[in-house]
Design a protein around this motif. Structure first.
Motif, PDB file in Angstrom:
ATOM      1  N   UNK A  59       1.166  -1.397  -0.036  1.00 32.19           N
ATOM      2  CA  UNK A  59      -0.323   0.164  -0.285  1.00 32.19           C
ATOM      3  C   UNK A  59       1.219   1.222   0.074  1.00 32.19           C
ATOM      4  N   UNK A  60       0.223   2.097  -0.716  1.00 31.76           N
ATOM      5  CA  UNK A  60       1.488   3.494  -1.464  1.00 31.76           C
ATOM      6  C   UNK A  60       1.373   4.144   0.398  1.00 31.76           C
ATOM      7  N   UNK A  61       2.509   5.019   0.502  1.00 33.06           N
ATOM      8  CA  UNK A  61       2.323   6.168   0.900  1.00 33.06           C
ATOM      9  C   UNK A  61       3.234   7.102   0.476  1.00 33.06           C
ATOM     10  N   UNK A  62       3.703   8.077   1.861  1.00 37.78           N
ATOM     11  CA  UNK A  62       4.767   9.306   1.229  1.00 37.78           C
ATOM     12  C   UNK A  62       5.737   8.875   1.974  1.00 37.78           C
ATOM     13  N   UNK A  63       6.491  10.185   1.109  1.00 36.81           N
ATOM     14  CA  UNK A  63       7.660   9.757   1.825  1.00 36.81           C
ATOM     15  C   UNK A  63       8.499  10.374   2.693  1.00 36.81           C
ATOM     16  N   UNK A  64       7.320  11.578   2.759  1.00 32.14           N
ATOM     17  CA  UNK A  64       7.190  12.328   4.214  1.00 32.14           C
ATOM     18  C   UNK A  64       6.620  11.689   4.950  1.00 32.14           C
ATOM     19  N   UNK A  65       5.881  11.074   5.240  1.00 33.58           N
ATOM     20  CA  UNK A  65       5.644  10.241   6.426  1.00 33.58           C
ATOM     21  C   UNK A  65       6.171   9.115   6.556  1.00 33.58           C
ATOM     22  N   UNK A  66       7.095   8.793   6.634  1.00 34.47           N
ATOM     23  CA  UNK A  66       7.695   7.692   6.156  1.00 34.47           C
ATOM     24  C   UNK A  66       8.973   8.562   7.086  1.00 34.47           C
ATOM     25  N   UNK A  67       9.238   9.786   6.464  1.00 37.55           N
ATOM     26  CA  UNK A  67      10.898  10.393   7.086  1.00 37.55           C
ATOM     27  C   UNK A  67      10.006  10.701   8.732  1.00 37.55           C
ATOM     28  N   UNK A  68       8.379  11.331   8.385  1.00 37.27           N
ATOM     29  CA  UNK A  68       7.787  11.390   9.984  1.00 37.27           C
ATOM     30  C   UNK A  68       8.098  10.212  11.229  1.00 37.27           C
ATOM     31  N   UNK A  69       8.045   9.451  10.617  1.00 29.09           N
ATOM     32  CA  UNK A  69       7.736   8.561  11.596  1.00 29.09           C
ATOM     33  C   UNK A  69       9.399   8.305  12.288  1.00 29.09           C
TER      34      UNK A  69
END
Length: 487
Positions: free
Chosen positions: A201-211
Motif C-alpha cells: 500500500x502506497x504512502x508518502x516519502x514525507x510520512x515515512x521520514x516523519x515516523x
C-alpha cells in the motif's frame, strides 16, 4: 644444545625484515599522534566533548566540586572557626576552576605522578593556592570528610550532564530537524511502500521520514527529562566522619543543599559510590535513540540504492578510486558504524555501572573514563547524518514510475470497498479477498486491467467512481496529513 635460531625463517623476524623494521623511523608516539580516531581523523566532529568528558575536564570538574564544597562548608559554618567567606575570597577560589588550563593540567599531572592518586592530587593542587587567598589556615577544609567517590560521582554527573545538554542534544536536535524538514517538504510525494521488501500500500516519502522524526523526538524528550544524581556522604555512605567532627550539624541537609547547588538531584541513600543507576537509564535511552537513527540510515541507504534519492555530488570529492561515476552514500554508512560502536560502549556502561561488589569496587572507574568515547561515536554519527541529508534530492520521477508499474497494490482498496458494499446489501460482492488475490497475486496488473475489473463488479455508482479515480499515486490515505502533528 643446538642453535635453534637458525630454524626460524628470516622473514619472521621483525628485526631483520625490512618490512617489519622500525629502525630509522620517527616515533609517532613521541610525536603525540593519537591512537583513536575520535582524537585524530574525526577530532573536529567531537571536539566540543573535550570540555566535558576528557580527563582534563574531569579534573576541572573535580576542582569545581572541591572548591564549591569548601565554600559551602564555610557558608554553613558547620565547624568551630568557620564563617562565610568574603565575596573576594569566593571569587578567588572559583578562579582556580576557571583558570585551569594547559599549565594547570601539567602541574596537576606532576602532582599525581607523586601521589599516584588522582583525587588526592586535586586536593594538593587546591591547597597550594590557598595561601595567596589568605586562606592557608583552612587547608584542612579541602576534601573535608570526603572519600574520592564523593568528588568523582559529582564531577562525572556535572560533566555528563553538560556534555548531553550542551553538545549531544543540540547535535541530535539539528539532525532530527533536518529529517523533519525533509519530511515536511515531501509530505505529499507519493511513494510505493515495500513491506517485507515487496510492493505494498502506497504512502508518502514525507510520512515515512516523519515516523523516524517522531520516534527520535520521543527519545530526546526522555533524555531531556533525565535526572543527574549525586551524593556526598562519606566512605560508606553513613556520614560517620562528618558526625565525628560535627555531631550537631544536619549533615543530610548540608549534603542535599550542596548537591542541588551543583544543579544535580540528591541521592540520599548509597554505599561508598553513587549507584550509577541514572547513568544506566541515560545510556539506555541514548542507545535506543542510536538504534532508531541506525534504522533511519539503513532505510535512507536503501532508498538511495533503488534511486528514490539522488545524491548531490560534492565538488572535488571522489566516490570510488577506480569507478569515476560513483557517488557513494558514505555519510550514512559511516553513521551506521559509529552508532554501532557507540551502542557497544553505552550498553556495556549501562550493564557494568549498576553493579558494585559490596560497598565499593573499582570497575566503574575505568568504565566511566570511556563515557566520552561512547557519546563521541554517537556525536560523530549525528554529524554524518546531518551532512548526508544536505546532499540528497528526492527523485520524484523514479518514485512516480515505481508506483505506475504496481497497480496491483490497489487490490487492497478494491476488496475493502467490496466488503463495505456487501455489508450495505449490494449483491455480487462475495469472496472479495479471494477474487482480488486471483487477479493480482504473482502478476502485474496495469491501470486498464484494474479498471476493467472494477467496472465488472456491479458496485454502486458512487463507490465505482471512487475506485475508478484511484491510482497508486493517490492511494495514500491521510499520509500527507500525518506528517504535521495534531495540535
Amino acid at each position: 644444545m643446538p642453535d635453534q635460531s637458525a630454524s626460524v625463517p628470516a622473514a619472521a623476524s621483525a628485526s631483520t625484515s625490512p618490512a617489519g623494521s622500525t629502525a630509522g623511523r620517527q616515533s609517532l608516539a613521541e610525536a603525540g599522534i593519537p591512537v583513536g580516531p575520535l582524537d585524530g581523523r574525526y577530532r573536529s566532529a567531537v571536539a566540543p566533548l573535550a570540555d566535558h568528558l576528557s580527563e582534563a575536564a574531569l579534573n576541572r570538574n573535580r576542582i569545581h566540586v572541591e572548591v564549591e564544597w569548601f565554600i559551602h562548608l564555610c557558608a554553613q559554618s558547620v565547624l568551630p572557626g568557620l564563617s562565610p567567606l568574603t565575596a573576594e575570597q569566593e571569587q578567588g577560589l572559583r578562579a582556580i576552576v576557571t583558570d585551569f588550563g594547559t599549565e594547570g593540567i601539567e602541574e596537576l599531572a606532576g602532582i599525581e605522578a607523586i601521589t599516584v592518586h588522582d583525587v588526592k592530587a586535586v586536593e594538593y593542587y587546591i591547597s597550594a593556592r590557598l595561601e595567596d587567598l589568605g586562606l592557608a589556615h583552612l587547608k584542612p577544609l579541602v576534601h573535608f570528610a570526603c572519600t574520592s567517590e564523593d568528588i568523582n560521582n559529582l564531577a562525572y554527573a556535572v560533566g555528563v550532564r553538560d556534555a548531553v545538554e550542551q553538545v549531544w542534544l543540540p547535535a541530535a536536535d539539528q539532525a532530527v530537524a533536518k529529517i523533519t524538514a525533509m519530511a515536511e517538504q515531501s509530505a505529499a510525494v507519493p511513494m510505493l511502500s515495500r513491506t517485507h521488501g515487496q510492493p505494498a500500500t502506497p504512502t508518502t516519502l514525507g510520512k515515512e521520514l516523519a515516523v523516524f522524526a517522531h520516534r527520535l523526538n520521543r527519545q530526546m524528550d526522555r533524555i531531556r527529562q533525565q535526572e543527574y544524581l549525586g551524593k556526598i556522604n562519606g566512605a560508606t555512605g553513613t556520614y560517620a566522619a562528618h558526625l565525628s567532627a560535627a555531631p550537631d550539624a544536619d549533615w543530610q541537609q548540608i549534603a542535599r543543599t550542596f548537591v542541588e547547588h551543583l544543579g544535580l538531584t540528591w541521592n540520599r541513600l548509597t554505599t561508598q559510590i553513587e549507584s550509577h543507576d541514572w547513568q544506566a537509564e541515560l545510556y539506555a535511552d541514548m542507545a535506543r535513540f542510536n538504534r532508531i537513527l541506525h534504522g533511519f540510515c539503513v532505510d535512507v541507504w536503501s532508498y538511495i540504492s533503488i534511486g528514490y534519492f539522488k545524491q548531490i555530488p560534492v565538488a572535488g570529492a571522489t566516490g570510488s578510486s577506480t569507478m569515476p561515476h560513483k557517488v557513494n552514500p558514505i555519510r550514512f554508512e559511516n553513521a551506521e558504524a559509529n552508532l554501532e560502536l557507540s551502542n557497544a560502549l553505552l550498553d556495556s556502561l549501562a550493564a557494568t555501572l549498576v553493579e558494585s561488589r559490596w560497598q565499593r569496587d573499582l570497575t566503574d572507574s575505568t568504565s566511566q573514563r570511556n563515557i566520552g568515547v561512547g557519546i563521541g561515536h554517537s556525536l560523530l554519527a549525528l554529524s554524518n547524518v546531518s551532512k548526508g541529508l544536505t546532499q540528497l534530492d528526492v527523485a520524484e520521477d523514479v518514485l512516480a514510475h515505481d508506483l505506475d508499474t504496481n497497480w496491483e497494490v490497489l487490490g487492497e482498496a478494491v476488496q475493502t470497498v467490496m466488503r463495505a458494499q456487501a455489508i450495505a446489501g449490494v449483491e455480487g460482492m462475495e469472496d472479495p479477498y479471494e477474487r482480488l488475490k486471483d487477479l493480482t497475486r504473482g502478476q502485474r496488473v496495469d491501470g486498464e486491467r484494474m479498471r476493467e475489473f472494477v467496472q465488472g463488479l456491479g458496485l454502486q455508482p458512487e463507490a465505482e467512481a471512487r475506485l475508478l479515480e484511484l491510482t497508486p499515486a493517490t492511494y495514500t490515505g491521510l499520509a500527507h496529513q500525518l506528517v504535521t502533528p495534531q495540535q
